[in-house]
Design a protein around this motif. Structure first.
Motif, mmCIF file in Angstrom:
data_model
loop_
_atom_site.group_PDB
_atom_site.id
_atom_site.type_symbol
_atom_site.label_atom_id
_atom_site.label_comp_id
_atom_site.label_asym_id
_atom_site.label_seq_id
_atom_site.Cartn_x
_atom_site.Cartn_y
_atom_site.Cartn_z
ATOM 1 N N VAL A 1 -57.824 12.550 -47.593
ATOM 2 C CA VAL A 1 -58.027 11.342 -48.406
ATOM 3 C C VAL A 1 -58.872 10.349 -47.605
ATOM 4 O O VAL A 1 -60.095 10.523 -47.499
ATOM 5 C CB VAL A 1 -56.713 10.730 -48.932
ATOM 6 C CG1 VAL A 1 -57.019 9.625 -49.956
ATOM 7 C CG2 VAL A 1 -55.834 11.799 -49.581
ATOM 8 N N ASP A 2 -58.275 9.273 -47.004
ATOM 9 C CA ASP A 2 -59.062 8.266 -46.277
ATOM 10 C C ASP A 2 -59.174 8.566 -44.784
ATOM 11 O O ASP A 2 -59.696 7.732 -44.021
ATOM 12 C CB ASP A 2 -58.448 6.866 -46.468
ATOM 13 C CG ASP A 2 -58.657 6.339 -47.881
ATOM 14 O OD1 ASP A 2 -59.764 6.565 -48.425
ATOM 15 O OD2 ASP A 2 -57.743 5.706 -48.434
ATOM 16 N N LEU A 3 -58.692 9.725 -44.337
ATOM 17 C CA LEU A 3 -58.815 10.150 -42.944
ATOM 18 C C LEU A 3 -59.024 11.654 -42.979
ATOM 19 O O LEU A 3 -58.428 12.359 -43.805
ATOM 20 C CB LEU A 3 -57.546 9.784 -42.166
ATOM 21 C CG LEU A 3 -57.610 9.779 -40.637
ATOM 22 C CD1 LEU A 3 -58.608 8.730 -40.144
ATOM 23 C CD2 LEU A 3 -56.220 9.465 -40.056
ATOM 24 N N SER A 4 -59.860 12.165 -42.082
ATOM 25 C CA SER A 4 -60.159 13.609 -42.102
ATOM 26 C C SER A 4 -60.028 14.209 -40.708
ATOM 27 O O SER A 4 -59.897 13.483 -39.719
ATOM 28 C CB SER A 4 -61.567 13.836 -42.659
ATOM 29 O OG SER A 4 -62.528 13.213 -41.828
ATOM 30 N N GLY A 5 -60.086 15.526 -40.651
ATOM 31 C CA GLY A 5 -59.974 16.213 -39.375
ATOM 32 C C GLY A 5 -58.531 16.492 -39.025
ATOM 33 O O GLY A 5 -57.597 16.178 -39.769
ATOM 34 N N SER A 6 -58.345 17.101 -37.839
ATOM 35 C CA SER A 6 -56.978 17.459 -37.417
ATOM 36 C C SER A 6 -56.636 16.860 -36.060
ATOM 37 O O SER A 6 -55.640 17.241 -35.440
ATOM 38 C CB SER A 6 -56.847 18.989 -37.352
ATOM 39 O OG SER A 6 -57.821 19.537 -36.482
ATOM 40 N N GLU A 7 -57.479 15.965 -35.589
ATOM 41 C CA GLU A 7 -57.177 15.275 -34.326
ATOM 42 C C GLU A 7 -55.839 14.587 -34.459
ATOM 43 O O GLU A 7 -55.565 13.925 -35.473
ATOM 44 C CB GLU A 7 -58.294 14.287 -34.017
ATOM 45 C CG GLU A 7 -58.114 13.552 -32.701
ATOM 46 C CD GLU A 7 -59.215 12.511 -32.503
ATOM 47 O OE1 GLU A 7 -59.071 11.703 -31.547
ATOM 48 O OE2 GLU A 7 -60.177 12.482 -33.286
ATOM 49 N N ASN A 8 -55.011 14.663 -33.425
ATOM 50 C CA ASN A 8 -53.669 14.103 -33.484
ATOM 51 C C ASN A 8 -53.238 13.644 -32.111
ATOM 52 O O ASN A 8 -53.160 14.480 -31.172
ATOM 53 C CB ASN A 8 -52.698 15.152 -34.041
ATOM 54 C CG ASN A 8 -51.304 14.605 -34.280
ATOM 55 O OD1 ASN A 8 -51.137 13.436 -34.560
ATOM 56 N ND2 ASN A 8 -50.310 15.454 -34.102
ATOM 57 N N PRO A 9 -52.991 12.349 -31.888
ATOM 58 C CA PRO A 9 -53.058 11.229 -32.854
ATOM 59 C C PRO A 9 -54.490 10.924 -33.287
ATOM 60 O O PRO A 9 -55.455 11.313 -32.624
ATOM 61 C CB PRO A 9 -52.482 10.042 -32.054
ATOM 62 C CG PRO A 9 -51.828 10.629 -30.842
ATOM 63 C CD PRO A 9 -52.551 11.903 -30.557
ATOM 64 N N LYS A 10 -54.634 10.149 -34.360
ATOM 65 C CA LYS A 10 -55.944 9.721 -34.828
ATOM 66 C C LYS A 10 -55.863 8.276 -35.335
ATOM 67 O O LYS A 10 -54.842 7.870 -35.891
ATOM 68 C CB LYS A 10 -56.439 10.653 -35.938
ATOM 69 C CG LYS A 10 -57.913 10.391 -36.259
ATOM 70 C CD LYS A 10 -58.565 11.554 -36.956
ATOM 71 C CE LYS A 10 -60.070 11.311 -37.071
ATOM 72 N NZ LYS A 10 -60.759 12.436 -37.748
ATOM 73 N N THR A 11 -56.965 7.576 -35.116
ATOM 74 C CA THR A 11 -56.999 6.130 -35.459
ATOM 75 C C THR A 11 -57.817 5.912 -36.738
ATOM 76 O O THR A 11 -58.868 6.507 -36.934
ATOM 77 C CB THR A 11 -57.617 5.320 -34.303
ATOM 78 O OG1 THR A 11 -56.779 5.506 -33.137
ATOM 79 C CG2 THR A 11 -57.702 3.851 -34.644
ATOM 80 N N ILE A 12 -57.276 5.011 -37.599
ATOM 81 C CA ILE A 12 -57.964 4.646 -38.835
ATOM 82 C C ILE A 12 -58.272 3.166 -38.820
ATOM 83 O O ILE A 12 -57.474 2.355 -38.362
ATOM 84 C CB ILE A 12 -57.098 5.001 -40.064
ATOM 85 C CG1 ILE A 12 -57.891 4.754 -41.367
ATOM 86 C CG2 ILE A 12 -55.768 4.262 -40.087
ATOM 87 C CD1 ILE A 12 -57.221 5.318 -42.594
#
Length: 229
Positions: free
Chosen positions: A218-229
């Protein structure tokens, strides 16, 4: 006059017959010139001259709206009003009127600026000042308070007294809704919103036992974890 003429004094008359002599005396009079500085009028009592020597004239200063009487000068001093002047010579009187002015104090709540037109005071009584609120990035103008109300922007204030105006700016905030598909949790840092415009939130996905994190959508993509929006 009559059997003697001229204005020589003393003067001799020859008694070569019965004589009639008229001696004429004229009252000394003086002028009163009034100069006005500023906006107002001065009335005199008695109303018009020239005035007899030794007489008195009462002067009354009447300021125009938005002006005050400041005082007398030249052949009259002080600020007493009305005031009387002795006419023992030609007189010149200056009446000074000063325009009433008011201050405009602006208080800002939040992040933004307020510009005024005209730019600086003090402002003449009865004049108008236009205020324009300019929010900083990420903020919005919410409204005026104290001696000005509403949220119209720009807005004009009438200077009929000293004024205080508060301009309130509110930070823009956004919500972050997280939907989970499968079994696991997502933690956010900072923990809870709403979040200020322009801020960042770090999301950490934590899968339950037997599950793996697959990715954001949706408003964030990819599988990086953690990830910043």
């Amino acid at each position: 006059s009559v059997d003697l003429s001229g204005s020589e004094n003393p003067k001799t008359i020859l008694m070569d017959g019965n004589k009639n002599v008229t001696a004429t005396f004229t009252q000394i009079t003086y002028t009163l010139d009034i100069t006005i500085v500023g906006n107002g009028t001065v009335t005199s009592n008695p109303l018009t001259g020239p005035y007899p020597s030794g007489s008195s004239v009462t002067l009354t200063a009447e300021p125009d709206p938005g002006w005050v009487f400041s005082g007398w000068s030249v052949d009259l001093s002080g600020s007493e009003n009305p005031k009387t002047i002795l006419m023992d010579g030609n007189k010149n009187v200056t009446a000074t009127f000063t325009q009433i002015t008011y201050t405009l104090d602006i208080t800002i709540v939040g992040n933004g600026t307020v510009t005024s037109n005209p730019l600086t005071g003090p402002y003449p009584s009865g004049s108008s000042v236009t205020l324009t609120a300019e929010p900083d990035p990420g903020w919005v103008f919410s409204g005026w308070s104290v001696d000005l109300s509403g949220s119209e922007n720009p807005k004009t204030i009438l200077m009929d007294g000293n004024k205080n105006v508060t301009a309130t700016f509110t930070q823009i905030t956004y919500t972050l809704d997280i939907t989970i598909v499968g079994n696991g949790t997502v933690t956010s840092n900072p923990l809870t919103g709403p979040y200020p415009s322009g801020s960042s939130v770090t999301l950490t996905a934590e899968p339950d036992p037997g599950w793996v994190f697959s990715g954001w959508s949706v408003d964030l993509s990819g599988s990086e974890n953690p990830k910043t929006i």
